[in-house]
Structures are given as C-alpha cells and as structure tokens.
Design an enzyme around this catalytic site. Sequence first.
Site, PDB file in Angstrom:
ATOM      1  N   LEU A  94       1.004  -1.137  -0.018  1.00 57.45           N
ATOM      2  CA  LEU A  94       0.058  -0.127   0.122  1.00 57.45           C
ATOM      3  C   LEU A  94       0.830   1.140   0.055  1.00 57.45           C
ATOM      4  O   LEU A  94       2.040   1.193   0.722  1.00 57.45           O
ATOM      5  CB  LEU A  94      -0.878   0.146   1.502  1.00 57.45           C
ATOM      6  N   GLY A 140       0.943  -5.402   0.765  1.00 58.05           N
ATOM      7  CA  GLY A 140       0.181  -5.362  -0.168  1.00 58.05           C
ATOM      8  C   GLY A 140       0.601  -6.264  -1.364  1.00 58.05           C
ATOM      9  O   GLY A 140      -0.088  -6.541  -2.157  1.00 58.05           O
ATOM     10  N   ASN A 162       4.543  -8.013   5.866  1.00 63.22           N
ATOM     11  CA  ASN A 162       5.177  -7.461   7.101  1.00 63.22           C
ATOM     12  C   ASN A 162       4.454  -6.223   7.614  1.00 63.22           C
ATOM     13  O   ASN A 162       5.041  -5.080   8.086  1.00 63.22           O
ATOM     14  CB  ASN A 162       6.537  -6.903   6.692  1.00 63.22           C
ATOM     15  N   GLU A 163       2.901  -6.603   7.683  1.00 59.84           N
ATOM     16  CA  GLU A 163       2.063  -5.268   8.123  1.00 59.84           C
ATOM     17  C   GLU A 163       2.411  -5.112   9.561  1.00 59.84           C
ATOM     18  O   GLU A 163       2.634  -3.980  10.115  1.00 59.84           O
ATOM     19  CB  GLU A 163       0.667  -5.913   8.056  1.00 59.84           C
TER      20      GLU A 163
HETATM   21  C1  LIG Z   1      -4.455  -4.604   6.657  1.00 57.11           C
HETATM   22  C2  LIG Z   1      -4.785  -5.206   5.545  1.00 57.11           C
HETATM   23  C3  LIG Z   1      -3.725  -5.510   4.637  1.00 57.11           C
HETATM   24  C4  LIG Z   1      -2.766  -4.330   4.545  1.00 57.11           C
HETATM   25  C5  LIG Z   1      -1.885  -4.486   3.400  1.00 57.11           C
HETATM   26  C6  LIG Z   1      -0.903  -4.077   3.279  1.00 57.11           C
HETATM   27  C7  LIG Z   1      -0.377  -2.959   4.058  1.00 57.11           C
HETATM   28  C8  LIG Z   1       0.982  -2.300   3.204  1.00 57.11           C
HETATM   29  O1  LIG Z   1       1.129  -2.727   2.060  1.00 57.11           O
HETATM   30  S1  LIG Z   1       1.743  -1.064   4.086  1.00 57.11           S
HETATM   31  C9  LIG Z   1       3.314  -0.961   2.980  1.00 57.11           C
HETATM   32  C10 LIG Z   1       4.182  -1.784   3.430  1.00 57.11           C
HETATM   33  N1  LIG Z   1       5.329  -1.731   2.467  1.00 57.11           N
HETATM   34  C11 LIG Z   1       6.628  -1.744   2.796  1.00 57.11           C
HETATM   35  O2  LIG Z   1       7.030  -2.167   4.126  1.00 57.11           O
HETATM   36  C12 LIG Z   1       7.575  -1.713   1.738  1.00 57.11           C
HETATM   37  C13 LIG Z   1       8.397  -0.531   2.053  1.00 57.11           C
HETATM   38  N2  LIG Z   1       9.505  -0.455   0.901  1.00 57.11           N
HETATM   39  C14 LIG Z   1      10.476  -1.021   0.764  1.00 57.11           C
HETATM   40  O3  LIG Z   1      10.971  -1.852   1.608  1.00 57.11           O
HETATM   41  C15 LIG Z   1      11.267  -0.614  -0.295  1.00 57.11           C
HETATM   42  O4  LIG Z   1      10.994   0.435  -0.981  1.00 57.11           O
HETATM   43  C16 LIG Z   1      11.531  -1.825  -1.467  1.00 57.11           C
HETATM   44  C17 LIG Z   1      12.237  -3.184  -1.040  1.00 57.11           C
HETATM   45  C18 LIG Z   1      10.178  -2.457  -1.912  1.00 57.11           C
HETATM   46  C19 LIG Z   1      12.005  -1.286  -2.821  1.00 57.11           C
HETATM   47  O5  LIG Z   1      13.604  -0.832  -2.202  1.00 57.11           O
HETATM   48  P1  LIG Z   1      14.406   0.143  -3.266  1.00 57.11           P
HETATM   49  O6  LIG Z   1      14.397  -0.381  -4.561  1.00 57.11           O
HETATM   50  O7  LIG Z   1      15.681   0.365  -2.579  1.00 57.11           O
HETATM   51  O8  LIG Z   1      13.635   1.554  -3.419  1.00 57.11           O
HETATM   52  P2  LIG Z   1      13.457   2.606  -2.335  1.00 57.11           P
HETATM   53  O9  LIG Z   1      13.211   2.055  -1.038  1.00 57.11           O
HETATM   54  O10 LIG Z   1      14.600   3.556  -2.300  1.00 57.11           O
HETATM   55  O11 LIG Z   1      11.867   3.206  -2.829  1.00 57.11           O
HETATM   56  C20 LIG Z   1      11.739   4.352  -3.715  1.00 57.11           C
HETATM   57  C21 LIG Z   1      11.055   5.519  -3.363  1.00 57.11           C
HETATM   58  O12 LIG Z   1       9.612   4.952  -3.000  1.00 57.11           O
HETATM   59  C22 LIG Z   1       9.349   5.032  -1.614  1.00 57.11           C
HETATM   60  N3  LIG Z   1       8.302   3.909  -1.201  1.00 57.11           N
HETATM   61  C23 LIG Z   1       8.845   2.703  -1.210  1.00 57.11           C
HETATM   62  N4  LIG Z   1       7.678   2.000  -0.643  1.00 57.11           N
HETATM   63  C24 LIG Z   1       6.761   2.810  -0.574  1.00 57.11           C
HETATM   64  C25 LIG Z   1       5.361   2.653  -0.046  1.00 57.11           C
HETATM   65  N5  LIG Z   1       4.957   1.317   0.454  1.00 57.11           N
HETATM   66  N6  LIG Z   1       4.510   3.659  -0.328  1.00 57.11           N
HETATM   67  C26 LIG Z   1       5.146   5.112  -0.510  1.00 57.11           C
HETATM   68  N7  LIG Z   1       6.271   4.996  -0.784  1.00 57.11           N
HETATM   69  C27 LIG Z   1       7.110   4.138  -0.863  1.00 57.11           C
HETATM   70  C28 LIG Z   1      10.448   5.276  -0.850  1.00 57.11           C
HETATM   71  O13 LIG Z   1      10.293   5.813   0.459  1.00 57.11           O
HETATM   72  C29 LIG Z   1      11.277   6.124  -1.995  1.00 57.11           C
HETATM   73  O14 LIG Z   1      10.899   7.484  -1.720  1.00 57.11           O
HETATM   74  P3  LIG Z   1      12.114   8.620  -2.227  1.00 57.11           P
HETATM   75  O15 LIG Z   1      13.013   8.264  -1.073  1.00 57.11           O
HETATM   76  O16 LIG Z   1      11.149   9.588  -1.953  1.00 57.11           O
HETATM   77  O17 LIG Z   1      12.452   8.279  -3.345  1.00 57.11           O
END
Ligand SMILES: CCCC/C=C\CC(=O)SCCNC(=O)CCNC(=O)[C@H](O)C(C)(C)COP(=O)(O)OP(=O)(O)OC[C@H]1O[C@@H](n2cnc3c(N)ncnc32)[C@H](O)[C@@H]1OP(=O)(O)O
Length: 289
Positions: A94, A140, A162-163
């Site tokens: 998400l 997600g 990893n929620e």
């Molecule tokens: C309750 C019912 C079910 C709910 C279901 C789901 C809940 C969720 O999904 S909550 C979201 C959980 N997501 C994560 O924990 C993943 C977070 N992201 C990462 O671990 C890494 O970004 C990933 C391994 C996916 C990729 O790594 P990289 O390739 O090194 O990229 P970056 O980390 O540099 O990311 C680029 C850019 O995107 C932003 N980012 C990453 N993930 C998210 C996200 N989920 N939402 C919004 N933004 C995200 C990250 O911060 C970077 O931003 P900038 O620094 O501004 O470039």
Amino acid sequence: MNFSRLIKNCSIPSRWLLANNIRYQSSSAAQNLIQVDINEETGVSVVSLNRKPVNSLSLELFKDFCGVMDDLEREKVRGMVLKSSCDNVFSSGLDITELYPNPSEERFEAFWLWFQESWLKLYASSFPTVAFVNGHAPAGGCVFAISCEYRLMLPYYKIGLNEAPVGIVATEWVMNSLRAVLPGKNAERLLTSGRLLDTQEAFDIGLIDQIVNNEEEAMARSEEFFATFDNVPKLARALTKQVYRKNDLNQLIKNRSSDAKQFLNHILRPETQKIIGSYFKSLKDRKKD
Ligand SMILES: CCCC/C=C\CC(=O)SCCNC(=O)CCNC(=O)[C@H](O)C(C)(C)COP(=O)(O)OP(=O)(O)OC[C@H]1O[C@@H](n2cnc3c(N)ncnc32)[C@H](O)[C@@H]1OP(=O)(O)O
C-alpha cells in the site's frame, strides 16, 4: 462517513463477478498505471503494474486494476499473468502516503473500498491467474501474489506480510488468502513476525510454487499451468474456484463497511500514526546512509 454510498458505487458482485458488466473509466489514462498485453495466439493476458518507482498501491492504481479485471472478464481471456514493470520490485505494498499522515476520511474510505474491490476481483476471477513475482513483494505486494492461483518468483527477492512491524494489523480477508496458500502454523508465524522471506525460503515453505530464472521461463511455466485447464469447461472451472473460495469472499462481502471503519480507526490512532511515521522516515533515511 457514508460507506454504504461508496460501496454502492463499487460493484458488489452477485455471482462473484461472473455476471459483472460494469465498465470502469480509467482514472488515470495518462499515467498508464497498468499495462495489458493480450497474446492473441495463446489467449493469455500479461498485466503489468506500472506505478514507478516501486508500484506502491494507490487509490488510482486500484481503480485502474479493477477496470482491467473487468475487461479481461469480458474478453474471456484464457489466463492472466500478473507482474511488474518496475525494476526489482513487484509491488512495495500500500502507498504509505494513503495511510500517513492522518488521511482524510473521504480519501481513505475510497482508497480502502477500491483495495477491497481489487482483491475481490482478483480472488474470484473466472480465469486462471499466475503471479510472476519479478521483484520484492512486501505487504500489499504479497497480498496481490497470494490472491493469484499460482506463484512464480525470481531468485534473490523478498516476499511476505510485514504489516505487523509497520504497525498495521492485516485484515481477516488478507489472513484468509494467506491461509489458503500456507495452512497452519507457518501462516500465523509469517503474520505475527512480519518476517520477509527470500525466494528460496518462500519456496521451501510453499508460499510460492516455482522459482524461475527469467521472464521467458516464467511465461513458459505459466503456459504449462494454464494448459492444465485446457480440457476443463471454463464455466465449471470458474464456479469450482469461486465456490471453493466462497467463505473467504463472503467474509469480506458481508463486512465491507465495518472492515473499512475498523481499519480507519486503527490507522488514525496516534500510536499507529507514530509507528507508520517512523517506519516511513526510516525508508527515506536509508537512502541517505
Ligand atoms: C491491513 C490489511 C492489509 C494491508 C496490506 C498491506 C499493508 C501495506 O502494504 S503497508 C506498506 C508496506 N510496505 C513496505 O513495508 C515496503 C516498503 N518499501 C521497501 O521496503 C522498499 O522500498 C522496497 C524493498 C520495496 C524497494 O526498495 P528500493 O528499490 O531500494 O526502493 P526505495 O526504498 O528507494 O523506494 C523508492 C521510493 O519509494 C518510496 N516507497 C517505497 N515503498 C513505499 C510505499 N509502500 N509507499 C510509499 N512510498 C514508498 C521510498 O520511500 C522511496 O521514496 P524517495 O526516497 O522519496 O525516493
């Protein structure tokens, strides 16, 4: 908060989408958040999530995804392969900016209901579905993968729910989708620890079905999976899947509005906001190190 009005605007399928004839207008045609490529020869459709840089799942992406699923139902495709067009990431889950800081109720309720709708359409699709996990699939991202019928994954990536470490409690329909893939204690441990598994670990416990080394191999394995249904009448296959998944589907269909309210209440708690906020900050800070 008027959840019932919103739910009416989303489709609640009467026969789990088989009779669905609602067409969704793409919310973001200019951005092309989902790419669809139908192979006329094989009848297989490749659907690529295309929200750069990491396919974080936003309201607009969910709406477009639902539109694509409706189109594929209408086209009666032979099968769908879901993948990513972002480098190294299937989906980062998400979009955290939909949850933090303190989302407006109006935006959040629409976001959540389209997330539910996307899951319903994927989980109940009449055609066979394969997730080609061609990058990391946390949270997600993993929900999308486990909602498909078959999972292929490239080596050296991470997948899992990893929620909990992010301060979020996975909803029952997400837990049910995991239980359908990974029965018993492994599902509970994966959820409560929130541990992300690498490709080999995911294969060893049965979270994914096969490890593939490249896209060509993924398409060949997908074709083999779809071919297992070639001699099965489509309607009988679809109804068998939907009846088999009926309890999971009904659990959400009957509770859409309370599910959204509960999640919003949880997200808006100051302690939850604090955990998500520091998690988000740590994601941003990682880059600076
Ligand atoms: C309750 C019912 C079910 C709910 C279901 C789901 C809940 C969720 O999904 S909550 C979201 C959980 N997501 C994560 O924990 C993943 C977070 N992201 C990462 O671990 C890494 O970004 C990933 C391994 C996916 C990729 O790594 P990289 O390739 O090194 O990229 P970056 O980390 O540099 O990311 C680029 C850019 O995107 C932003 N980012 C990453 N993930 C998210 C996200 N989920 N939402 C919004 N933004 C995200 C990250 O911060 C970077 O931003 P900038 O620094 O501004 O470039």
